[in-house]
Design a protein around this motif. Sequence first.
Motif, short mmCIF file in Angstrom:
data_model
loop_
_atom_site.label_atom_id
_atom_site.label_comp_id
_atom_site.label_asym_id
_atom_site.label_seq_id
_atom_site.Cartn_x
_atom_site.Cartn_y
_atom_site.Cartn_z
N ASN A 192 17.63 34.41 -20.77
CA ASN A 192 17.62 33.13 -20.06
C ASN A 192 16.71 32.14 -20.78
N LYS A 193 17.24 30.97 -21.05
CA LYS A 193 16.46 29.97 -21.78
C LYS A 193 16.45 28.67 -21.01
N SER A 194 15.49 27.83 -21.32
CA SER A 194 15.48 26.52 -20.66
C SER A 194 14.98 25.48 -21.65
N ILE A 195 15.35 24.26 -21.38
CA ILE A 195 14.93 23.13 -22.20
C ILE A 195 14.23 22.15 -21.27
N SER A 196 13.07 21.67 -21.68
CA SER A 196 12.42 20.66 -20.83
C SER A 196 12.36 19.34 -21.59
N ILE A 197 12.38 18.27 -20.86
CA ILE A 197 12.27 16.95 -21.49
C ILE A 197 11.03 16.25 -20.94
N GLN A 198 10.52 15.31 -21.76
CA GLN A 198 9.31 14.60 -21.38
C GLN A 198 9.65 13.13 -21.13
N TYR A 199 9.04 12.58 -20.11
CA TYR A 199 9.08 11.13 -19.96
C TYR A 199 7.90 10.70 -19.12
N SER A 200 7.57 9.41 -19.21
CA SER A 200 6.48 8.87 -18.41
C SER A 200 7.05 7.93 -17.38
N SER A 201 6.38 7.85 -16.26
CA SER A 201 6.83 6.95 -15.21
C SER A 201 5.72 5.94 -14.90
N TYR A 202 6.08 4.68 -14.80
CA TYR A 202 5.12 3.62 -14.45
C TYR A 202 5.59 3.02 -13.14
N ALA A 203 4.68 2.88 -12.20
CA ALA A 203 5.06 2.35 -10.88
C ALA A 203 5.59 0.92 -10.98
N TRP A 212 10.76 4.13 -16.34
CA TRP A 212 10.67 5.45 -16.96
C TRP A 212 10.74 5.25 -18.46
N GLU A 213 9.84 5.92 -19.16
CA GLU A 213 9.71 5.74 -20.62
C GLU A 213 10.00 7.06 -21.33
N PHE A 214 10.94 7.01 -22.26
CA PHE A 214 11.28 8.18 -23.08
C PHE A 214 10.93 7.85 -24.53
N ASP A 215 10.14 8.68 -25.17
CA ASP A 215 9.72 8.38 -26.55
C ASP A 215 10.86 8.52 -27.54
N CYS A 270 15.37 9.12 -27.92
CA CYS A 270 16.69 9.25 -27.29
C CYS A 270 17.05 10.71 -27.11
N ARG A 271 16.51 11.55 -27.97
CA ARG A 271 16.83 12.98 -27.88
C ARG A 271 16.41 13.58 -26.55
N ASP A 272 15.35 13.01 -25.95
CA ASP A 272 14.92 13.52 -24.65
C ASP A 272 15.99 13.30 -23.59
N LEU A 273 16.81 12.28 -23.80
CA LEU A 273 17.88 12.00 -22.83
C LEU A 273 19.13 12.82 -23.11
N LEU A 274 19.17 13.45 -24.27
CA LEU A 274 20.37 14.23 -24.60
C LEU A 274 20.00 15.47 -25.44
N PRO A 275 19.37 16.43 -24.79
CA PRO A 275 19.09 17.67 -25.52
C PRO A 275 20.42 18.29 -25.96
#
Length: 164
Positions: free
Chosen positions: A4-15, A142-145, A147-152
């Motif tokens: 079993n494997k998983s992929i996590s993505i990173q992003y930041s959220s600003y109010a 929401w900030e993604f450093d 584009c790959r984070d949006l499409l693993p």
Amino acid sequence: MKENKSISIQYSSYAHMDQLPEKEQMLLKKAIELSDDAYAPYSEFNVGASILLKNGNIVAGSNQENAAYPSGLCAERVALFAASANYRDEEMLTLAIYAASETTAQKQISPCGSCRQVMVEYEVKQNKNIKVLLMNSSKEVWEFDSCRDLLPLAFDFTALKKQD
Ligand code: THU
């Protein structure tokens, strides 16, 4: 053997967008303005996309629909293709996307799969990350450093070609 494997993505959220640097606030404001230029008589869902290039220029996009539905195009791809067509080798630094979010379940605009694939391809082409900013009508960002984070696991034709 099953693993079993998983992929996590990173992003930041600003109010609120006013917590971002001025340059990015300006790009987000542009995306809001651009959403007014959408031609979306069928969905009535207006989206604005603005791209900041390394040379300081901003490229505009908004969704453009058509009575032959599949002929229309999302705001993101209108902006990405315009940037590539008009400034072929200019690096894309940041893509800001805005849509009024009341109608979306997750209360935040989220680019469709086809736009993500196109975003990743330009990122691979320029060999530099493109930052992505998503903003809803509450001005939450929401900030993604990358584009790959949006499409693993994006389909990467350039990687396939290198194996030849
Ligand atoms: N749309 C965009 O422009 N960007 C997105 O990220 C999602 C969807 C457009 C396509 C269509 O014109 C309308 O929104 C409804 O799907």
